[in-house]
Design a protein around this motif. Structure first.
Motif, PDB file in Angstrom:
ATOM      1  N   SER A  63     -34.386 -34.933 -51.345  1.00 14.97           N
ATOM      2  CA  SER A  63     -34.219 -33.350 -51.529  1.00 14.97           C
ATOM      3  C   SER A  63     -35.887 -32.949 -51.209  1.00 14.97           C
ATOM      4  N   SER A  64     -35.897 -31.793 -50.545  1.00 14.55           N
ATOM      5  CA  SER A  64     -37.142 -31.403 -50.388  1.00 14.55           C
ATOM      6  C   SER A  64     -37.228 -29.802 -50.647  1.00 14.55           C
ATOM      7  N   ARG A  65     -38.305 -29.258 -50.717  1.00  7.68           N
ATOM      8  CA  ARG A  65     -38.419 -27.832 -50.895  1.00  7.68           C
ATOM      9  C   ARG A  65     -39.811 -26.934 -50.262  1.00  7.68           C
ATOM     10  N   VAL A  66     -39.199 -25.889 -49.563  1.00  6.17           N
ATOM     11  CA  VAL A  66     -39.982 -25.060 -49.102  1.00  6.17           C
ATOM     12  C   VAL A  66     -40.220 -23.997 -50.288  1.00  6.17           C
ATOM     13  N   TYR A  67     -41.704 -23.771 -50.612  1.00  6.69           N
ATOM     14  CA  TYR A  67     -41.908 -22.842 -51.619  1.00  6.69           C
ATOM     15  C   TYR A  67     -42.599 -21.616 -51.257  1.00  6.69           C
ATOM     16  N   LYS A 119     -29.986 -22.357 -39.098  1.00  9.87           N
ATOM     17  CA  LYS A 119     -28.906 -22.867 -38.083  1.00  9.87           C
ATOM     18  C   LYS A 119     -28.645 -24.513 -38.363  1.00  9.87           C
ATOM     19  N   ASN A 120     -27.568 -24.685 -38.447  1.00  5.11           N
ATOM     20  CA  ASN A 120     -27.139 -26.268 -38.474  1.00  5.11           C
ATOM     21  C   ASN A 120     -27.841 -26.778 -39.720  1.00  5.11           C
ATOM     22  N   VAL A 121     -28.116 -26.119 -40.833  1.00  4.71           N
ATOM     23  CA  VAL A 121     -28.723 -26.654 -42.037  1.00  4.71           C
ATOM     24  C   VAL A 121     -27.438 -26.870 -43.030  1.00  4.71           C
ATOM     25  N   ASN A 122     -27.301 -28.203 -43.314  1.00  5.69           N
ATOM     26  CA  ASN A 122     -26.387 -28.567 -44.544  1.00  5.69           C
ATOM     27  C   ASN A 122     -27.108 -28.752 -45.618  1.00  5.69           C
ATOM     28  N   GLY A 123     -26.572 -28.623 -46.772  1.00 12.43           N
ATOM     29  CA  GLY A 123     -27.155 -28.595 -48.224  1.00 12.43           C
ATOM     30  C   GLY A 123     -28.318 -27.649 -48.334  1.00 12.43           C
ATOM     31  N   LEU A 124     -28.086 -26.572 -47.776  1.00 16.92           N
ATOM     32  CA  LEU A 124     -29.270 -25.606 -48.326  1.00 16.92           C
ATOM     33  C   LEU A 124     -29.162 -24.986 -49.283  1.00 16.92           C
ATOM     34  N   LYS A 125     -30.171 -24.601 -50.147  1.00 13.04           N
ATOM     35  CA  LYS A 125     -30.411 -23.808 -51.306  1.00 13.04           C
ATOM     36  C   LYS A 125     -31.293 -22.855 -51.132  1.00 13.04           C
ATOM     37  N   VAL A 126     -31.092 -21.559 -50.881  1.00 13.84           N
ATOM     38  CA  VAL A 126     -32.030 -20.372 -50.938  1.00 13.84           C
ATOM     39  C   VAL A 126     -31.756 -19.845 -52.308  1.00 13.84           C
ATOM     40  N   LEU A 163     -30.866 -11.573 -42.965  1.00 13.63           N
ATOM     41  CA  LEU A 163     -30.558 -13.194 -43.287  1.00 13.63           C
ATOM     42  C   LEU A 163     -29.290 -13.679 -42.605  1.00 13.63           C
ATOM     43  N   LYS A 164     -29.490 -14.529 -41.570  1.00 15.40           N
ATOM     44  CA  LYS A 164     -28.408 -14.922 -40.932  1.00 15.40           C
ATOM     45  C   LYS A 164     -28.025 -16.633 -41.265  1.00 15.40           C
ATOM     46  N   PHE A 165     -26.943 -16.880 -41.593  1.00 13.68           N
ATOM     47  CA  PHE A 165     -26.566 -18.460 -41.556  1.00 13.68           C
ATOM     48  C   PHE A 165     -25.671 -18.788 -40.761  1.00 13.68           C
ATOM     49  N   VAL A 166     -26.048 -19.566 -39.943  1.00  9.59           N
ATOM     50  CA  VAL A 166     -24.932 -20.020 -38.608  1.00  9.59           C
ATOM     51  C   VAL A 166     -24.828 -21.709 -38.922  1.00  9.59           C
ATOM     52  N   SER A 167     -23.433 -22.155 -38.993  1.00  5.52           N
ATOM     53  CA  SER A 167     -23.154 -23.459 -39.247  1.00  5.52           C
ATOM     54  C   SER A 167     -24.054 -24.166 -40.340  1.00  5.52           C
ATOM     55  N   CYS A 168     -23.981 -23.581 -41.413  1.00  2.11           N
ATOM     56  CA  CYS A 168     -24.516 -23.959 -42.675  1.00  2.11           C
ATOM     57  C   CYS A 168     -23.633 -24.499 -43.698  1.00  2.11           C
ATOM     58  N   ASN A 169     -23.167 -25.758 -43.793  1.00  2.00           N
ATOM     59  CA  ASN A 169     -22.063 -26.158 -44.572  1.00  2.00           C
ATOM     60  C   ASN A 169     -22.901 -26.421 -46.239  1.00  2.00           C
ATOM     61  N   GLU A 170     -21.828 -26.413 -47.152  1.00  2.00           N
ATOM     62  CA  GLU A 170     -22.436 -26.952 -48.507  1.00  2.00           C
ATOM     63  C   GLU A 170     -23.660 -26.240 -48.727  1.00  2.00           C
ATOM     64  N   SER A 171     -23.816 -24.911 -48.632  1.00  2.00           N
ATOM     65  CA  SER A 171     -24.850 -24.252 -48.757  1.00  2.00           C
ATOM     66  C   SER A 171     -24.877 -22.970 -49.779  1.00  2.00           C
ATOM     67  N   SER A 172     -25.917 -22.506 -50.200  1.00  2.00           N
ATOM     68  CA  SER A 172     -25.905 -21.175 -51.084  1.00  2.00           C
ATOM     69  C   SER A 172     -27.130 -20.436 -50.966  1.00  2.00           C
ATOM     70  N   VAL A 173     -26.889 -19.102 -51.464  1.00  2.00           N
ATOM     71  CA  VAL A 173     -27.899 -18.277 -51.820  1.00  2.00           C
ATOM     72  C   VAL A 173     -27.713 -17.425 -53.180  1.00  2.00           C
ATOM     73  N   SER A 174     -28.740 -17.587 -54.020  1.00  2.00           N
ATOM     74  CA  SER A 174     -28.613 -17.270 -55.398  1.00  2.00           C
ATOM     75  C   SER A 174     -30.173 -16.587 -55.882  1.00  2.00           C
ATOM     76  N   ASN A 175     -29.951 -15.488 -56.830  1.00  2.00           N
ATOM     77  CA  ASN A 175     -30.963 -14.938 -57.737  1.00  2.00           C
ATOM     78  C   ASN A 175     -31.882 -14.126 -56.740  1.00  2.00           C
ATOM     79  N   MET A 176     -31.311 -13.439 -55.525  1.00  2.00           N
ATOM     80  CA  MET A 176     -32.251 -12.943 -54.732  1.00  2.00           C
ATOM     81  C   MET A 176     -31.863 -11.405 -54.771  1.00  2.00           C
TER      82      MET A 176
END
Length: 408
Positions: A63-67, A119-126, A163-176
């Motif tokens: 798991s990694s994180r952009v902050y 684009k093409n990011v799985n397991g993305l949590k924004v 904010l555009k999500f293309v082909s992002c599976n098992e992903s989410s946006v929260s608390n924004m």
């Protein structure tokens, strides 16, 4: 070994372990400030964001994180964060404010349809942790919109999605929080298993085409616990979508929660298994809406609207299967999108128009399996009556006011 030596060894071991853990955490965390972001409200920080993303995406970790740190504002030009990434989970933590360029000229020669994209990011949590803000600075685009300025030379019909999500599976946006997107605020396209929770979306009620959330060609999408106030649909559901659930959403101002429009150009529509529940519509132009072009084909089926509350809504319940370019002047077609098994249950509120229930279906491809139960819609004007209008719509009604209007 004496007790003092043992204590010293334990201290050294504990300190080394702490340093190792700190190093591991630091390795997995990619702060945009460490990549040269200035956060001075003026300088383009796009390169810093891209470099932080590239390192986080390619890091050999689980798991990694952009902050994006709190209490700072970053100006970012149009960019796309590409996957796939090595990490099975990649977090994009936005505690600060990301701001679009003020002038539409920043998109010259580029893709005017988007600002920030994944684009093409799985397991993305924004995640914004309740503080993150994405500001589309849309006024420059609205001021040159062809909808409101048709005589303006070089007016524009296309503007960036925030904010555009293309082909992002098992992903989410929260608390924004999202504000003032030039056009749609969040677009989910070609995604499977995507959730949006606890977001606030705001733009002026007269801002053109500023849908809150648009879903296209996606399955298993969940939208919960959010407030959306825009100049267009709060949530719009496009073609090739299934298993969509919208729960506990407040909408207004805006055009309501819409399935459609669908079938433009005569394409084959496939939309099914849609649930909208526990929603509040405040001063919207529409409430629960299904809208299809009469030249379309295919189907919309298995849709449920339940536990809805309307306050001063123009069209609380509306199906328009005869949508065309010239409103109320459509030449009747033999084609149409089949609309079936649509359920309305536990609906209360007030309508600002005379027709509170308006189901306008095709003579050639009528609607069937329409169910209405426990509905009470009154006029927003005290003492005035509202009516129900149904054309070519078959189903059953139980405890419905106004009504009945469906065909058996």
């Amino acid at each position: 070994m004496d007790s003092a030596s043992g204590v010293l060894l334990i201290f050294l071991f504990t300190s080394a372990t702490s340093l190792l853990n700190a190093h591991e955490i630091d390795e997995d965390n990619f702060n945009v400030m460490d990549y040269g972001a200035t956060s001075d409200d003026l300088t383009d920080d796009s390169q810093a964001f891209l470099e932080a993303w590239d390192d986080a995406c390619s890091a050999s970790v689980e798991s990694s994180r952009v902050y994006v740190p709190a209490e700072k504002t970053f100006v970012v030009d149009p960019i796309t964060f590409h996957g796939p990434c090595y990490a099975s989970t990649i977090n994009f933590a936005i505690s600060g404010r990301i701001m679009a360029p003020e002038s539409p000229s920043s998109w010259d020669g580029g893709d005017a349809s988007q600002w920030l994209g994944f684009k093409n990011v799985n397991g993305l949590k924004v995640d914004g942790f309740g503080f993150g803000l994405i500001d589309g600075q849309g006024k420059g685009w609205w001021d040159q919109s062809c909808r409101y300025h048709p005589r303006l030379k070089q007016c524009t019909t296309l503007a960036p999605t925030a904010l555009k999500f293309v082909s992002c599976n098992e992903s989410s946006v929260s608390n924004m929080k999202f504000t003032n997107s030039a056009q749609t605020h969040i677009l989910v396209r070609g995604c499977n298993s995507f959730s949006i929770d606890n977001v606030m979306i705001e733009s002026p009620g007269n801002s053109p085409n500023t849908d809150g959330i648009h879903i296209q060609s996606s399955q298993h999408v969940l939208i919960t616990n959010s407030r959306i106030a825009t100049g267009d649909d709060c949530v719009s559901i496009g073609d090739h979508t299934s298993n969509i659930e919208i729960e506990n959403v407040e909408c207004g101002p805006g055009h309501g929660i819409s399935i459609g429009s669908l079938g433009r150009g005569g394409n084959y529509v496939q939309v099914q298994n849609i649930l909208v529940t526990d929603a509040f519509f405040n001063g919207t132009t529409n409430g629960a809406r299904i809208k299809t072009w009469q030249v379309g084909r295919g189907y919309v089926r298995d849709v449920t609207f339940q536990n809805l509350l309307f306050n001063h809504v123009q069209n609380p319940i509306i199906i328009d299967q005869n949508y065309c370019n010239v409103r109320n002047a459509c030449k009747e077609q033999e084609t149409g999108v089949q609309i079936s098994n649509v359920n309305y249950k536990e609906v209360l509120g007030t309508s600002t128009t005379d027709i509170a229930i308006n189901i306008n279906c095709s003579r050639s491809v009528p609607c069937f399996g329409i169910s209405m139960e426990s509905i009470q819609l009154l006029s927003a004007e005290v003492g005035k009556q509202v009516t129900a209008n149904c054309s070519n719509a078959y189903g059953e009604e139980v405890d419905v006011v106004p009504g009945p209007c469906l065909l058996d």
